[in-house]
Design a protein around this motif. Sequence first.
Motif, PDB file in Angstrom:
ATOM      1  N   UNK A 173      -0.254   2.963  -1.514  1.00 25.23           N
ATOM      2  CA  UNK A 173      -0.725   3.976  -0.584  1.00 25.23           C
ATOM      3  C   UNK A 173      -1.455   5.054  -1.382  1.00 25.23           C
ATOM      4  N   UNK A 174      -2.767   5.089  -1.296  1.00 27.41           N
ATOM      5  CA  UNK A 174      -3.525   5.981  -2.148  1.00 27.41           C
ATOM      6  C   UNK A 174      -4.485   6.871  -1.390  1.00 27.41           C
ATOM      7  N   UNK A 175      -4.546   6.797  -0.070  1.00 24.71           N
ATOM      8  CA  UNK A 175      -5.585   7.496   0.659  1.00 24.71           C
ATOM      9  C   UNK A 175      -5.347   8.998   0.667  1.00 24.71           C
ATOM     10  N   UNK A 176      -6.250   9.720   0.057  1.00 28.29           N
ATOM     11  CA  UNK A 176      -6.350  11.157   0.196  1.00 28.29           C
ATOM     12  C   UNK A 176      -5.061  11.940   0.073  1.00 28.29           C
ATOM     13  N   UNK A 177      -4.259  11.695  -0.941  1.00 25.61           N
ATOM     14  CA  UNK A 177      -3.050  12.485  -1.094  1.00 25.61           C
ATOM     15  C   UNK A 177      -3.425  13.924  -1.404  1.00 25.61           C
ATOM     16  N   UNK A 222       5.985   5.664  10.794  1.00 21.14           N
ATOM     17  CA  UNK A 222       6.545   4.418  10.264  1.00 21.14           C
ATOM     18  C   UNK A 222       5.772   3.216  10.776  1.00 21.14           C
ATOM     19  N   UNK A 223       5.389   2.332   9.844  1.00 24.40           N
ATOM     20  CA  UNK A 223       4.797   1.053  10.183  1.00 24.40           C
ATOM     21  C   UNK A 223       5.737  -0.072   9.783  1.00 24.40           C
ATOM     22  N   UNK A 224       5.240  -1.295   9.785  1.00 24.92           N
ATOM     23  CA  UNK A 224       6.086  -2.448   9.485  1.00 24.92           C
ATOM     24  C   UNK A 224       6.610  -2.428   8.057  1.00 24.92           C
ATOM     25  N   UNK A 225       5.868  -1.782   7.134  1.00 23.75           N
ATOM     26  CA  UNK A 225       6.257  -1.779   5.724  1.00 23.75           C
ATOM     27  C   UNK A 225       6.755  -0.423   5.248  1.00 23.75           C
ATOM     28  N   UNK A 226       7.210   0.415   6.174  1.00 23.84           N
ATOM     29  CA  UNK A 226       7.693   1.728   5.789  1.00 23.84           C
ATOM     30  C   UNK A 226       6.739   2.815   6.235  1.00 23.84           C
ATOM     31  N   UNK A 227       6.922   4.011   5.681  1.00 23.61           N
ATOM     32  CA  UNK A 227       6.080   5.112   6.114  1.00 23.61           C
ATOM     33  C   UNK A 227       6.342   6.374   5.335  1.00 23.61           C
ATOM     34  N   UNK A 275      -5.467   1.562   0.857  1.00 24.04           N
ATOM     35  CA  UNK A 275      -6.296   2.744   1.088  1.00 24.04           C
ATOM     36  C   UNK A 275      -5.726   3.686   2.140  1.00 24.04           C
ATOM     37  N   UNK A 276      -4.524   3.404   2.614  1.00 21.39           N
ATOM     38  CA  UNK A 276      -3.918   4.250   3.642  1.00 21.39           C
ATOM     39  C   UNK A 276      -2.480   4.583   3.235  1.00 21.39           C
ATOM     40  N   UNK A 277      -1.904   5.544   3.933  1.00 20.30           N
ATOM     41  CA  UNK A 277      -0.513   5.902   3.660  1.00 20.30           C
ATOM     42  C   UNK A 277       0.455   5.014   4.432  1.00 20.30           C
ATOM     43  N   UNK A 278       0.081   4.625   5.640  1.00 15.24           N
ATOM     44  CA  UNK A 278       0.927   3.773   6.474  1.00 15.24           C
ATOM     45  C   UNK A 278       0.081   2.611   6.969  1.00 15.24           C
ATOM     46  N   UNK A 279       0.493   1.404   6.603  1.00 21.06           N
ATOM     47  CA  UNK A 279      -0.266   0.218   6.972  1.00 21.06           C
ATOM     48  C   UNK A 279       0.155  -0.259   8.358  1.00 21.06           C
TER      49      UNK A 279
END
Length: 265
Positions: free
Chosen positions: A1-5, A37-42, A61-65
């Motif tokens: 998860x790397x999008x715009x921290x 929260x998504x399927x793989x956490x959040x 590229x996102x925080x929550x897939x």
Amino acid sequence: MTAGTQGPLSKVHLLPRDTTSLAHGLPAARPGTLFVRGANGGLSVSPDAGFEVVFGRAELDVHVCVGRDDPHVSRRHGRISHEGSGWVLHNLGRLAIRFPGSRLVLGGHWAELPVAYSPLFIIGPKREHLLEVRVAASAPAGPPGELCQVETPDPEAWDLSPVERLVLVSLAQRYLRQEPWPQPVTWAQVADDLGRLRPGEQWTPKRAAHIVTETRKRLSASVAGLLEEEIPPPLGNALNHNLITELLVTATLVPEDLLLLDGPG
């Protein structure tokens, strides 16, 4: 998860993949804290973190897939940011996002998130993808920054076997998707869903109906409206509707259970 921290990371915390559904309540949290929260956490994000949560298909590229294997979901389908006094959802993708109650947020539009549990669905042409969102409720007056248990205790859920849960999720899928005026699906569809998910077993409409009937009988000792003699004719779908309603209000079934219909993995 790397999008715009951005913002102080001490106010942003990961929710691991095995985190239970947000429908079951929250840990102690600051009022206004956002949980996604998504399927793989959040993530959980404090309202003053200055952090924007991005969700979508591109896992790296996102925080929550969400919707990772569905090309109709945008790589960065939306973002949630704290604006003014609350959290705001922005739909960056082409597919609409449905709120509970069938409200749609179209691509390029935005909507404020309520201080509540909100199962959101990205509506694809063949599938819908769940994104769980919950904003922690306000706390009673007290010292600034004090943590409190912001949610009341959740109702006690009923015990279901794995097979019962799978059959009932299929039967109740329209309710779990928050469709308007939902009704149970047909026994033929339940049998088709179970046959696809468990191809080594013999699934028929009659077998699916028998499992649900036995579940109704077991719960009827404590729940009214689950037996034929309690309902005036015509019965229609009343018995199964009453059963599904009981399972929903006790959070025995929650929207994340729809993932069971996608199979393992």
